[in-house]
Each structure stands twice: as structure tokens, then as C-alpha cells.
Design an enzyme around this catalytic site. Structure first.
Site, PDB file in Angstrom:
ATOM      1  N   CYS A   2      -9.126  -9.603 -17.090  1.00 57.79           N
ATOM      2  CA  CYS A   2      -8.989 -10.787 -16.244  1.00 57.79           C
ATOM      3  C   CYS A   2      -7.617 -11.382 -16.543  1.00 57.79           C
ATOM      4  O   CYS A   2      -6.928 -10.953 -17.454  1.00 57.79           O
ATOM      5  CB  CYS A   2     -10.051 -11.826 -16.579  1.00 57.79           C
ATOM      6  SG  CYS A   2     -11.730 -11.216 -16.405  1.00 57.79           S
ATOM      7  N   ARG A  30      -4.553  -8.415 -12.279  1.00 59.06           N
ATOM      8  CA  ARG A  30      -5.504  -8.205 -13.368  1.00 59.06           C
ATOM      9  C   ARG A  30      -6.956  -8.328 -12.910  1.00 59.06           C
ATOM     10  O   ARG A  30      -7.882  -8.147 -13.708  1.00 59.06           O
ATOM     11  CB  ARG A  30      -5.239  -9.218 -14.490  1.00 59.06           C
ATOM     12  CG  ARG A  30      -3.842  -9.134 -15.057  1.00 59.06           C
ATOM     13  CD  ARG A  30      -3.642 -10.150 -16.147  1.00 59.06           C
ATOM     14  NE  ARG A  30      -4.442  -9.851 -17.306  1.00 59.06           N
ATOM     15  CZ  ARG A  30      -4.087  -9.051 -18.300  1.00 59.06           C
ATOM     16  NH1 ARG A  30      -2.918  -8.451 -18.259  1.00 59.06           N
ATOM     17  NH2 ARG A  30      -4.884  -8.847 -19.322  1.00 59.06           N
ATOM     18  N   TRP A  77     -11.894 -10.143 -13.280  1.00 59.92           N
ATOM     19  CA  TRP A  77     -12.251  -8.727 -13.103  1.00 59.92           C
ATOM     20  C   TRP A  77     -13.603  -8.602 -13.781  1.00 59.92           C
ATOM     21  O   TRP A  77     -13.712  -8.653 -15.005  1.00 59.92           O
ATOM     22  CB  TRP A  77     -11.205  -7.849 -13.782  1.00 59.92           C
ATOM     23  CG  TRP A  77     -11.560  -6.407 -13.840  1.00 59.92           C
ATOM     24  CD1 TRP A  77     -12.009  -5.705 -14.917  1.00 59.92           C
ATOM     25  CD2 TRP A  77     -11.463  -5.472 -12.773  1.00 59.92           C
ATOM     26  NE1 TRP A  77     -12.209  -4.404 -14.582  1.00 59.92           N
ATOM     27  CE2 TRP A  77     -11.893  -4.223 -13.277  1.00 59.92           C
ATOM     28  CE3 TRP A  77     -11.081  -5.567 -11.435  1.00 59.92           C
ATOM     29  CZ2 TRP A  77     -11.931  -3.080 -12.486  1.00 59.92           C
ATOM     30  CZ3 TRP A  77     -11.117  -4.426 -10.660  1.00 59.92           C
ATOM     31  CH2 TRP A  77     -11.535  -3.197 -11.180  1.00 59.92           C
ATOM     32  N   ASN A 103     -10.516 -13.877 -21.166  1.00 59.24           N
ATOM     33  CA  ASN A 103     -10.270 -12.482 -20.797  1.00 59.24           C
ATOM     34  C   ASN A 103     -10.709 -11.631 -21.978  1.00 59.24           C
ATOM     35  O   ASN A 103     -10.263 -11.871 -23.099  1.00 59.24           O
ATOM     36  CB  ASN A 103      -8.776 -12.273 -20.519  1.00 59.24           C
ATOM     37  CG  ASN A 103      -8.403 -10.811 -20.462  1.00 59.24           C
ATOM     38  OD1 ASN A 103      -9.187  -9.991 -19.990  1.00 59.24           O
ATOM     39  ND2 ASN A 103      -7.225 -10.464 -20.950  1.00 59.24           N
ATOM     40  N   GLY A 104     -11.579 -10.664 -21.737  1.00 57.81           N
ATOM     41  CA  GLY A 104     -12.043  -9.791 -22.814  1.00 57.81           C
ATOM     42  C   GLY A 104     -13.544  -9.601 -22.718  1.00 57.81           C
ATOM     43  O   GLY A 104     -14.149  -9.862 -21.679  1.00 57.81           O
ATOM     44  N   GLU A 473      -5.018  18.109 -11.098  1.00 59.49           N
ATOM     45  CA  GLU A 473      -4.640  16.701 -11.033  1.00 59.49           C
ATOM     46  C   GLU A 473      -3.115  16.547 -11.050  1.00 59.49           C
ATOM     47  O   GLU A 473      -2.556  15.726 -10.325  1.00 59.49           O
ATOM     48  CB  GLU A 473      -5.293  15.953 -12.206  1.00 59.49           C
ATOM     49  CG  GLU A 473      -4.933  14.492 -12.327  1.00 59.49           C
ATOM     50  CD  GLU A 473      -5.313  13.634 -11.127  1.00 59.49           C
ATOM     51  OE1 GLU A 473      -6.051  14.105 -10.237  1.00 59.49           O
ATOM     52  OE2 GLU A 473      -4.836  12.486 -11.068  1.00 59.49           O
ATOM     53  N   LYS A 477      -1.101  14.644  -8.036  1.00 54.52           N
ATOM     54  CA  LYS A 477      -0.193  13.511  -8.258  1.00 54.52           C
ATOM     55  C   LYS A 477       1.173  13.843  -7.662  1.00 54.52           C
ATOM     56  O   LYS A 477       1.785  13.027  -7.004  1.00 54.52           O
ATOM     57  CB  LYS A 477      -0.062  13.274  -9.770  1.00 54.52           C
ATOM     58  CG  LYS A 477      -0.286  11.949 -10.340  1.00 54.52           C
ATOM     59  CD  LYS A 477      -1.521  11.167 -10.163  1.00 54.52           C
ATOM     60  CE  LYS A 477      -2.453  11.420  -9.065  1.00 54.52           C
ATOM     61  NZ  LYS A 477      -3.752  10.768  -9.156  1.00 54.52           N
ATOM     62  N   GLU A 480       1.091  13.791  -3.767  1.00 51.63           N
ATOM     63  CA  GLU A 480       0.853  12.527  -3.065  1.00 51.63           C
ATOM     64  C   GLU A 480       2.004  11.531  -3.189  1.00 51.63           C
ATOM     65  O   GLU A 480       2.210  10.743  -2.276  1.00 51.63           O
ATOM     66  CB  GLU A 480      -0.501  11.893  -3.445  1.00 51.63           C
ATOM     67  CG  GLU A 480      -0.641  11.347  -4.834  1.00 51.63           C
ATOM     68  CD  GLU A 480      -2.045  10.755  -5.067  1.00 51.63           C
ATOM     69  OE1 GLU A 480      -2.550  10.916  -6.179  1.00 51.63           O
ATOM     70  OE2 GLU A 480      -2.605  10.135  -4.155  1.00 51.63           O
ATOM     71  N   HIS A 496      -4.224  36.821  -8.686  1.00 49.86           N
ATOM     72  CA  HIS A 496      -5.079  37.245  -7.576  1.00 49.86           C
ATOM     73  C   HIS A 496      -4.558  36.761  -6.228  1.00 49.86           C
ATOM     74  O   HIS A 496      -5.317  36.645  -5.271  1.00 49.86           O
ATOM     75  CB  HIS A 496      -6.515  36.748  -7.794  1.00 49.86           C
ATOM     76  CG  HIS A 496      -7.152  37.339  -9.013  1.00 49.86           C
ATOM     77  ND1 HIS A 496      -7.484  38.670  -9.097  1.00 49.86           N
ATOM     78  CD2 HIS A 496      -7.483  36.795 -10.211  1.00 49.86           C
ATOM     79  CE1 HIS A 496      -8.012  38.922 -10.291  1.00 49.86           C
ATOM     80  NE2 HIS A 496      -8.009  37.787 -10.992  1.00 49.86           N
ATOM     81  N   LYS A 595      -5.885   3.284  -0.996  1.00 50.39           N
ATOM     82  CA  LYS A 595      -6.499   3.289  -2.323  1.00 50.39           C
ATOM     83  C   LYS A 595      -7.983   3.594  -2.236  1.00 50.39           C
ATOM     84  O   LYS A 595      -8.533   4.295  -3.065  1.00 50.39           O
ATOM     85  CB  LYS A 595      -6.264   1.919  -2.977  1.00 50.39           C
ATOM     86  CG  LYS A 595      -6.778   1.814  -4.402  1.00 50.39           C
ATOM     87  CD  LYS A 595      -5.896   2.569  -5.370  1.00 50.39           C
ATOM     88  CE  LYS A 595      -6.377   2.553  -6.802  1.00 50.39           C
ATOM     89  NZ  LYS A 595      -5.858   3.721  -7.546  1.00 50.39           N
TER      90      LYS A 595
HETATM   91  C1  F6R Z   1      -5.490  10.258  -6.004  1.00 47.10           C
HETATM   92  C2  F6R Z   1      -6.553   9.329  -5.687  1.00 47.10           C
HETATM   93  C3  F6R Z   1      -7.666   9.795  -4.823  1.00 47.10           C
HETATM   94  C4  F6R Z   1      -8.994   9.206  -5.294  1.00 47.10           C
HETATM   95  C5  F6R Z   1     -10.115   9.533  -4.284  1.00 47.10           C
HETATM   96  C6  F6R Z   1     -11.453   9.031  -4.767  1.00 47.10           C
HETATM   97  O1  F6R Z   1      -4.515   9.668  -6.808  1.00 47.10           O
HETATM   98  O2  F6R Z   1      -6.527   8.203  -6.108  1.00 47.10           O
HETATM   99  O3  F6R Z   1      -7.740  11.184  -4.779  1.00 47.10           O
HETATM  100  O4  F6R Z   1      -9.304   9.725  -6.549  1.00 47.10           O
HETATM  101  O5  F6R Z   1      -9.813   8.954  -3.047  1.00 47.10           O
HETATM  102  O6  F6R Z   1     -11.438   7.663  -4.955  1.00 47.10           O
HETATM  103  P1  F6R Z   1     -12.529   6.952  -5.848  1.00 47.10           P
HETATM  104  O7  F6R Z   1     -12.368   7.404  -7.237  1.00 47.10           O
HETATM  105  O8  F6R Z   1     -12.260   5.488  -5.673  1.00 47.10           O
HETATM  106  O9  F6R Z   1     -13.863   7.352  -5.285  1.00 47.10           O
END
Ligand code: F6R
Length: 600
Positions: A2, A30, A77, A103-104, A473, A477, A480, A496, A595
Site C-alpha cells: 500500500c 502501490r 492494495w 502498509n505491510g 518466458e 518478454k 512483446e 527437430h 495488462k
Molecule cells: C506477458 C503477460 C501476459 C499475461 C497473460 C495472463 O508479459 O503479461 O502474457 O501473463 O495475459 O495474464 P494474467 O496472469 O493476469 O491472467
């Protein structure tokens, strides 16, 4: 995680209301489940509500406010209790003698709450925080002065906290910290406190970083820092040289880099109160007595799916049958799940439509559903039978970074508890991960690697075992945020087909740790690409001889396969970040992405 803020203005100081709202807007990164303030002006005036700061601003009776010089504020949060008006901070005692922001996590809050309830206290919220004002009021009622009541109450707390309090009847803000950040600000006409410098950088660049166990008293005329024994401590004042414009990112150019750097803290939060080094036990009380009696099925998307792959292997290695599905590919008609099954949705946001659909299907056949999520009160948290929070704190950048590390860590805990296979060695290894990540953050040469290879035709990533999901992963990264083709492979699969893709212009990142069977085999695959003139970047702990075949080495500390994969991934996050930075990409908000993906 938070955000808290406090302000005490001198005679010509600013209006506390303005300072607090300003500060909270800088701390919303936060958390933004709710916001609240308490103004102290003779009495205590609390205003708080669920939702973002904008909701609080519209709810404030502005015509009745203004002129107050003392106050505290909070942006939440959620950790204990879902987002709601009642769970918003500040919290007060029953007579509104004192208001508190925190916060904590207060680990012994249940015991304290039970004791206070027995003594006749009526609680208004589900939070751990609310025990604090009631405890302070209890000691005030026993005759202690303001400061002594505050200190005595704080001494009863176990856990992590940055706490600030205002009282009815005294012009002061009292504060303390233990394992949660708290910084003090000094201006000509007032004193500030905040979870982070951005909270007040607009007003002053003169700061004191409070340390664990230190208390602060802010009044219109002085700021005094004391130790646990009550004696005054000489503190040093530092000058911050950030541009206030960048303040929300704590001086980082992007949230992504800030969040990469937050991983040690995020993991410590994930482990807090859950690991016992003496016995090797792991406690996940939120899962109750749940133990799978058959197949565990993971459903997840994107980065979370890569974490689910880690969870699957962890369980399989411990003798529990497990499988992972991309949530969009999960079909309960094709996959035999029933009321005996355990289905685990791994989702940072807890809102991803594909994952929610899969979890709802699992619910409909009576399976036991579990959410492994970061967001308290999210759809996944509300609609599943059990919830395991990863406690990474808010992640603003679209590209998931710290939440992947926290998912890997949380799933390691879950697999241990599900399989009942405890080991002191594992607990020690987990405890070491935050420091290991810190050492990678402090020494990484990922930026040089990025400078060398940016503009390549494509990037490939290979790994085996726990390093295979990390290879996937690393590629996700890279694609994207750089908009360049990148692909991860199980190292053994290269021969293969994908080997046809490699060239002098397609660097390959190989994750190789330890010197065991998997390392040896991956090194054979490295030799295959090296022989074709492909540049090799080895992410390695130096236990094998992979460095001999590598053009660049990104070092990680030696550890077990699962924990070293958490640390190795950090190097790949940094390579992707610095490559995207070379291109000047919109790193925190890559094109075409969101997001939280709430459509199928
Ligand atoms: C990649 C990324 C996405 C999410 C995916 C699932 O950096 O952020 O691939 O991992 O959209 O999102 P959540 O975890 O919120 O279900």
C-alpha cells in the site's frame, strides 16, 4: 503493498488536504483498491472509500474542508479483506481518538483481534490494520501519553509495517517502520512522511530514510527520530536528485525496470510467514487442508502459463500427477475432470477471460478450484474455492516481470504442501533467492548484451527442465516489448526443425545451470548452434563448461534447478528491457497489448 503519506505543516505550511491528495496520486502505483485520509484539526476527520483516488476526490465535502495543517493518507492494495469502504484506511478506534494508516502485514493480528474483542472492542473491518488504533486507544485509556501509547502498541505487533497515526488533541504525526519502506521529508514549512519519495518530492528533496525499528514524531516545529529504546537518533539528511516528473517510477525510466528491481522485495513478501527454516515446513494456511487425490490441472495464459508449467513439473517430480493447459485450449469435454479433480488457475490479474472461463467450467463439474493470483478480490479470487496470493504488489507495466518470479515461488510452496514433501534444504534455497536476484541486478551485463545484439533478425532461447518455461518466458518478454521475432524451445527440440532458422544474425540464449545430465545435454545443443556460427549467450552459474562455447555469459549464483530458474529469468528480463530501450519502444505499454485481457 500500500502507499502511506503524512504531513505536518508549520504556520505558513501548505494545506494538508492538498499535500495528501497530491502525495496519494504519486503513490497509486502501490495500489488503488481504495483511498483515504484523516485530517487532524482539533478532532479527527476521516474520509475514505473503495476505488481509485478519483473516487475519494469526488466524495470529499470540499466546502467543509481546507485549512487543516496535519493529516495522513493511504492508498490500498488489499491483503486482508476485499476492497470495500469499511476496509479502506485510515482506521480508527471506537471513540475516534486516533487514526492509523498502515502498509505491510501484521502477522499476529488474529490473536490481537481476539484479545481486543474479548475486551469489548467492536471491529468495523476485516483488516489486520484495525487492531492498531484499538491497541493504541487501549493504552491511552490506561493513562499512557500519546507517544508511549503508540510505542507500546507497536511493540505488540509482529510482521511488516510502516505505520502513521494522528491523534485527537495533539498536533503531531507519529510513525514507525519495520520491514516496510518509510521515508521522511524536510521542508522549510513542514515535515512529510511517505512510503516512497514521490509522495512529497514536489515539496522537498531533503529526505531521511527511516530504518527498521525507528520511530518518528513530526510536529509543526520539529522532526524527531528515536530508536526502540526511545533515545533520539542522529540521522543523516540526503538530497534526492530526481525529476519530480519521474517520481511515480521512483527514478526509474520505466515501470518495467522498477518492477524488475522490486523482485527481491516481492519474493520476501511471498515467503513472509510461510517458511520455517528450522523444520523445513511450509505453511499455506489459506489452502486449509486441501490435498489433491489425483490429477492437478493448471490453466493459465501467457506468462502465467509458463509459471503453470513450472508448477506442473514441481508436482510431477514429487509424485503428484499434474498437467498444464493454455486456458484458451482447456475444454472440460475433452479433459476428464470431475468432482475429485483439483484445478488451479494461475493468473496475475485474476481477471483474464480465458482463465476465468476454464475455472468456471471446472466449478461447474464440481472440481475443487484454486486461484494463484496477485489481486485480492479479483474474479478468480472470488469464484474459486481456495486462493493462494502471490503478494507481488501492483504491477503497472504490461509485461509481467515480478509477478512471474512470485508465481514461480508461490507454486514451489504449493507443490511442496500438496505433495507433503518438506525439506529444510528447499526452504533455505528459497530464502536465498531474493539476495541472489539482488546480486544479479547489481552485476548484470545484460545491457551490454542488448547493445551488442539489438537489431538481430530474431532471438532464440533454449532450456531443459525448469529452464524450458524460462526459455519460453524469455522469448515472450523479448517479442512483446521489442517487437522482434523471438522464440523459446525445449533445447532438445532444436534439432527437430528449428535449427533451420539459426544464422549468424539470430543470437541464441541458453540457460544452463548445474553440471548434471540436463546441463550436459543442453551444452550439446549449444555446440550444434555454435558450429553454425550462431552467437551464443549462456545464462549460467559456471558449474558446467558451457562458457567455453559462449560469446557472452550472464552469470547467476549456483542453486537448485528450480530456484536458479527464477534467478536466471531475471537476466532475460533485463536483456529484453535493454534491447527494447535501444529501440526506444513504448516499454510499459507495448503496442496492441493490454495488462488484463478480459475477452476470449
Ligand atoms: C506477458 C503477460 C501476459 C499475461 C497473460 C495472463 O508479459 O503479461 O502474457 O501473463 O495475459 O495474464 P494474467 O496472469 O493476469 O491472467
Amino acid at each position: 503493498m500500500c502507499g502511506i503519506i503524512g504531513y505536518v505543516g508549520a504556520e505558513h505550511g501548505d494545506d494538508a488536504l492538498e499535500v495528501l491528495l497530491d502525495g496519494l496520486s504519486q503513490l497509486e502505483y502501490r495500489g488503488y483498491d481504495s483511498a483515504g485520509i484523516a485530517l487532524a484539526d482539533g478532532g479527527i476527520n476521516v474520509h475514505k472509500c473503495q476505488g481509485e483516488l478519483s473516487a475519494l476526490k469526488s466524495a470529499l465535502p470540499m466546502e467543509r474542508l481546507g485549512g487543516e495543517k496535519i493529516g495522513i493518507g493511504h492508498t490500498r492494495w488489499s491483503t486482508h479483506g476485499p476492497p470495500s469502504d469499511a476496509n479502506s484506511h485510515p482506521h480508527t478506534d471506537m471513540d475516534e481518538q486516533v487514526a492509523v494508516v498502515h502498509n505491510g502485514i501484521i502477522e499476529n493480528y488474529q490473536q490481537l483481534r481476539d484479545d481486543l474483542t474479548d475486551a469489548g472492542v467492536e471491529f468495523q473491518s476485516d483488516t489486520d490494520t484495525e487492531v492498531v488504533p484499538h491497541l493504541i486507544a487501549h493504552y491511552r485509556d490506561e493513562g499512557l501519553d500519546y507517544e508511549a501509547a503508540f510505542r507500546t502498541a507497536i511493540n505488540r505487533l509482529e510482521g511488516s509495517y510502516a505505520i502513521a497515526a494522528v491523534f485527537d488533541g495533539i498536533e503531531a504525526v507519529y510513525a514507525v517502520r519495520n520491514e516496510s519502506p518509510l521515508v521522511l521529508g524536510i521542508a522549510d514549512d513542514g515535515y512529510f512522511l511517505g512510503s516512497d519519495v514521490p509522495a512529497f518530492i514536489k515539496y522537498t528533496d531533503q529526505v531521511i530514510y527511516l530504518e527498521d525499528g525507528q520511530f518518528a514524531r513530526l510536529t509543526p516545529t520539529e522532526l524527531v527520530v528515536t530508536g526502540e529504546n526511545g533515545r533520539t537518533i542522529e540521522t543523516s539528511i540526503e538530497t534526492i536528485n530526481w525529476d519530480p516528473e519521474d517520481a511515480g517510477k521512483s527514478g526509474y525510466d520505466h515501470y518495467m525496470l522498477k518492477e524488475i528491481n522490486e523482485q527481491p522485495t516481492a519474493l520476501r513478501e511471498c515467503f513472509r510467514g510461510r517458511l520455517d527454516e528450522l523444520t523445513g515446513r511450509i505453511e499455506l494456511s489459506e489452502l486449509g487442508a486441501l490435498k489433491p487425490d489425483g490429477m492437478v490441472t493448471f490453466v493459465a495464459c501467457g506468462t502465467s502459463y509458463h509459471a503453470a508449467m513450472v508448477g506442473t513439473r514441481l508436482l510431477q517430480e514429487r509424485g503428484v500427477p499434474a498437467q498444464a493447459f493454455l486456458a484458451s485450449e482447456f475444454d472440460s469435454d475433452a479433459v476428464p475432470i470431475d468432482s475429485e479433480s483439483v484445478v488451479v488457475g494461475v493468473t496475475q490479474s485474476g481477471e483474464t477471460a480465458d482463465t476465468m472461463r476454464a475455472l468456471r467450467e471446472a466449478n461447474s463439474v464440481g472440481a475443487t478450484t484454486v486461484a494463484v493470483t496477485n489481486v485480492v478480490g479479483s474474479s478468480a479470487a472470488r469464484e474459486t474455492d481456495e486462493v493462494l496470493y502471490i503478494r507481488a504488489g501492483p504491477e503497472i507495466s504490461v509485461a509481467a516481470t515480478k509477478t512471474f518470479a512470485s508465481q514461480q515461488a508461490a507454486l514451489t510452496l504449493l507443490a511442496t504442501v500438496f505433495s507433503d514433501q518438506y525439506s529444510r534444504k528447499l526452504v533455505q534455497e528459497l530464502r536465498a533467492v531474493p539476495d541472489q536476484i539482488q546480486s544479479v541486478l547489481d552485476t548484470s551485463s545484460a545491457r551490454e548484451v542488448a547493445e551488442t545484439y539489438h537489431g538481430s533478425d530474431a532471438y532464440f532461447f533454449i532450456g531443459r527442465g525448469y529452464h524450458y518455461p524460462v526459455a519460453l518466458e524469455g522469448a515472450l518478454k523479448m517479442k512483446e516489448i521489442t517487437y522482434t521475432h523471438a522464440e523459446g524451445f525445449a533445447a532438445g527440440e532444436l534439432k527437430h526443425g528449428p535449427l533451420a532458422l539459426v544464422s549468424e544474425d539470430t543470437p541464441i540464449f541458453a540457460i544452463v545451470t548445474g553440471d548434471g545430465r540436463l546441463a550436459e545435454k543442453t551444452i550439446s545443443n549449444v555446440k550444434e548452434v555454435e558450429a553454425r556460427g550462431t552467437p551464443v549467450v549462456a545464462v549460467t552459474d559456471g558449474e558446467s563448461n558451457v562458457e567455453r562455447y559462449a560469446d557472452h555469459v550472464l552469470k547467476v549464483p549456483a542453486s537448485s534447478a528450480v530456484t536458479s530458474s527464477i534467478v536466471a529469468n531475471v537476466q532475460l528480463q533485463l536483456v529484453a528491457y535493454w534491447t527494447a530501450n535501444e529501440f526506444g519502444r513504448s516499454i510499459d505499454k507495448p503496442r496492441n497489448l493490454a495488462k488484463s485481457v478480459t475477452v476470449e
